[in-house]
Scaffold this active site. Structure first.
Site, short mmCIF file in Angstrom:
data_model
loop_
_atom_site.label_atom_id
_atom_site.label_comp_id
_atom_site.label_asym_id
_atom_site.label_seq_id
_atom_site.Cartn_x
_atom_site.Cartn_y
_atom_site.Cartn_z
N THR A 1 18.56 -34.68 -6.43
CA THR A 1 19.09 -36.11 -6.08
C THR A 1 19.21 -36.83 -7.27
O THR A 1 18.91 -36.53 -8.36
CB THR A 1 17.93 -36.92 -5.17
OG1 THR A 1 16.97 -36.83 -6.00
CG2 THR A 1 17.79 -36.31 -3.98
N GLU B 1 38.55 -35.98 1.77
CA GLU B 1 38.26 -34.65 1.79
C GLU B 1 38.68 -33.68 0.88
O GLU B 1 40.04 -33.63 0.61
CB GLU B 1 38.36 -34.31 3.29
CG GLU B 1 37.45 -35.09 4.35
CD GLU B 1 37.59 -34.91 5.69
OE1 GLU B 1 38.66 -34.56 6.09
OE2 GLU B 1 36.67 -35.18 6.65
N ARG C 1 21.81 -43.46 -4.76
CA ARG C 1 21.23 -42.42 -3.72
C ARG C 1 22.43 -41.35 -3.53
O ARG C 1 23.47 -41.76 -3.00
CB ARG C 1 21.19 -42.95 -2.26
CG ARG C 1 19.67 -43.38 -2.09
CD ARG C 1 19.37 -44.41 -0.89
NE ARG C 1 18.33 -45.09 -1.47
CZ ARG C 1 16.81 -44.35 -1.63
NH1 ARG C 1 16.81 -43.00 -1.18
NH2 ARG C 1 15.81 -45.08 -2.05
N TYR D 1 39.48 -42.31 1.89
CA TYR D 1 38.97 -40.98 2.10
C TYR D 1 39.49 -39.55 1.18
O TYR D 1 40.72 -39.94 0.97
CB TYR D 1 39.66 -40.58 3.63
CG TYR D 1 38.54 -40.60 4.63
CD1 TYR D 1 37.61 -39.68 4.52
CD2 TYR D 1 38.46 -41.35 5.59
CE1 TYR D 1 36.80 -39.26 5.71
CE2 TYR D 1 37.35 -41.37 6.88
CZ TYR D 1 36.61 -40.24 6.61
OH TYR D 1 35.50 -39.98 7.60
N LYS E 1 16.27 -40.80 -8.41
CA LYS E 1 14.83 -40.86 -8.86
C LYS E 1 14.69 -41.17 -10.19
O LYS E 1 15.14 -42.39 -10.74
CB LYS E 1 14.30 -39.72 -8.26
CG LYS E 1 14.34 -39.46 -6.69
CD LYS E 1 13.36 -38.31 -6.14
CE LYS E 1 13.49 -37.99 -4.59
NZ LYS E 1 14.39 -37.37 -4.19
N ASP F 1 14.60 -26.97 -7.17
CA ASP F 1 14.90 -28.58 -6.75
C ASP F 1 14.36 -29.48 -7.92
O ASP F 1 13.13 -29.50 -7.87
CB ASP F 1 14.55 -28.64 -5.18
CG ASP F 1 14.60 -30.14 -4.85
OD1 ASP F 1 15.06 -31.05 -5.50
OD2 ASP F 1 14.72 -30.20 -3.42
#
Ligand code: DSN
Length: 412
Positions: free
Chosen positions: A220, A51, A229, A49, A223, A194
């Site tokens: 992203t 954060e 991902r 974790y 691709k 984008d």
């Protein structure tokens, strides 16, 4: 441990590997990552974790995670020449939502390209949160399938959006980022580009870069960039704080550290000569595939492509809806997606076309002569749909794919 490998999930993974190996993957947004990217994603980094941001975490034990995230950011800056980068968005949709959150209040106006013209759900489409919580307006393409910048300007002037989205998930032509920036400036809007689809091409100068022009750039990473991902938001320094706050704590919790590591690995690969050659080949392949289909009488939106994808009007080409065409091609191991075409009168679930892209097949090493073969399979399957013929084509496709390896998938 032995017991765990009997888990049926691993059987499904094996079956999926076989499906990937024996098929021709034409989904424009898919790709095959390298073994090293897979290794990073499958690592123990998923246990942690974190954060917050490097050197400012809410949890202890982040000394190595910090180094990984810093390295990832620094590689992204280098590859894209970006001033500020956030590598934490879980994927493209949350990245785009974070941009809305950073600059808009609920009810404020956002403007993007219509879905049927090649835009994306998250650019203000009415069923998405971007079109429900914000007041969205859209622009389309002209009847030749190109963005008409005068029309974009007119809509922007009429509606005065706070945010303008450029970029696409199904547009096969070059975007004039400077013209978009001029329009955004004329109406006092923030411009977002984008580049999810073309990020790998942008990284290697095979498609114009909006970085340095657009205020914000989202992408992203899975691709054409060929990473895991995930997503990134790149922006001018002045917007960095707003973007970081919107991603965390505005929208997300702990970053997916195994993915951050995978993105860092992919970004290093994207700087190689081999990746540049790969990107060039993606575009060459797309052009040859589109041209060969045109020679065979298929109707391609805008008449061709400048990037890695194009749309086929299947109703005009073979008198089939996109869904029918995609189902038939699926039955011969050719995977693609049904897709709306500009000015489509049909609904997205059963639209008038299909989208075809070459990033994945190019990773497998396919070249121009293979595109001619793929066009032949498509043509034959869609023109004679008898069970006997389709079965024959499926066997030919399996045989054809045998020699093209996929990283991370053992020879099956
Ligand atoms: N779903 C992606 C695509 O296929 O283009 C975009 O998010």
């Amino acid at each position: 441990m032995k017991e765990m490998n009997k888990d049926i999930i691993f059987k499904y993974i094996k079956q999926e590997a076989k499906r990937q190996k024996e098929g021709i993957e034409l989904i424009a947004s898919e790709n095959y990552v390298s073994s090293n990217v897979l290794k990073a994603m499958g690592s123990i980094l998923t246990n942690k974790y974190s954060e917050g941001y490097p050197d400012k975490r809410y949890y202890g034990g982040n000394e190595y995670i910090d180094e990984i995230e810093k390295e990832c950011i620094s590689r992204a800056k280098e590859v894209f020449n970006a001033e500020h980068v956030n590598v934490q968005p879980y994927s493209g949709s949350p990245a785009n939502l974070a941009v809305h959150l950073a600059f808009l209040n609920p009810g404020d106006r956002t403007m993007g390209m219509e879905l049927s013209a090649g835009g994306h759900l998250t650019h203000g489409f009415k069923v998405s949160i971007s079109g429900k919580y914000f007041d969205s307006v859209s622009y389309g393409v002209n009847k030749e399938g190109y963005i008409d910048y005068d029309e974009v300007r007119k809509i922007a002037l009429d509606h005065k959006p706070k945010l303008i989205w450029s970029g696409f998930s199904a547009y096969s032509r070059i975007i004039d980022w400077k013209e978009f920036k001029k329009i955004a400036d004329e109406v006092g809007a923030i411009l977002v580009a984008d580049i999810a689809h073309v990020a790998g091409l942008v990284a290697t100068n095979q498609y114009p870069s909006p970085i340095g022009i657009s205020d914000i750039v989202t992408t992203t990473t899975h691709k054409t960039l060929r990473g895991p991902r995930g997503a990134m938001i790149m922006c001018k320094q002045e917007y960095g704080e707003a973007i970081d706050k919107a991603v965390f704590p505005g929208l997300q919790g702990g970053p997916h550290n195994h993915i951050t590591a995978g993105i860092a690995v992919a970004l290093k690969e994207a700087q190689s000569k081999e990746f540049e050659e790969y990107s060039k080949q993606i575009v060459k392949n797309a052009k040859v595939l589109a041209d060969t289909l045109i020679e065979k009488g298929f109707n391609i939106v805008s008449g061709g492509t400048d990037n890695h994808l194009f749309l086929v009007d299947t109703v005009k080409s073979v008198n089939m809806t996109g869904r029918e065409a995609s189902d038939i091609l699926g039955s011969v191991n050719i995977t693609l997606n049904k897709n709306s075409i500009p000015h489509d009168e049909r609904k997205p679930w059963d639209p008038s076309g299909v989208r075809i892209g070459t990033p994945a097949i190019t990773t497998r090493g396919m070249k121009e002569e293979d595109m001619v073969k793929i066009a032949e399979y498509i043509d034959r399957a869609l023109r004679d749909t008898s069970e006997k013929k389709l079965k024959l084509i499926r066997e030919e496709v399996k045989e054809f794919t045998r020699k093209f390896l996929i990283p991370g998938i053992d020879n099956l």
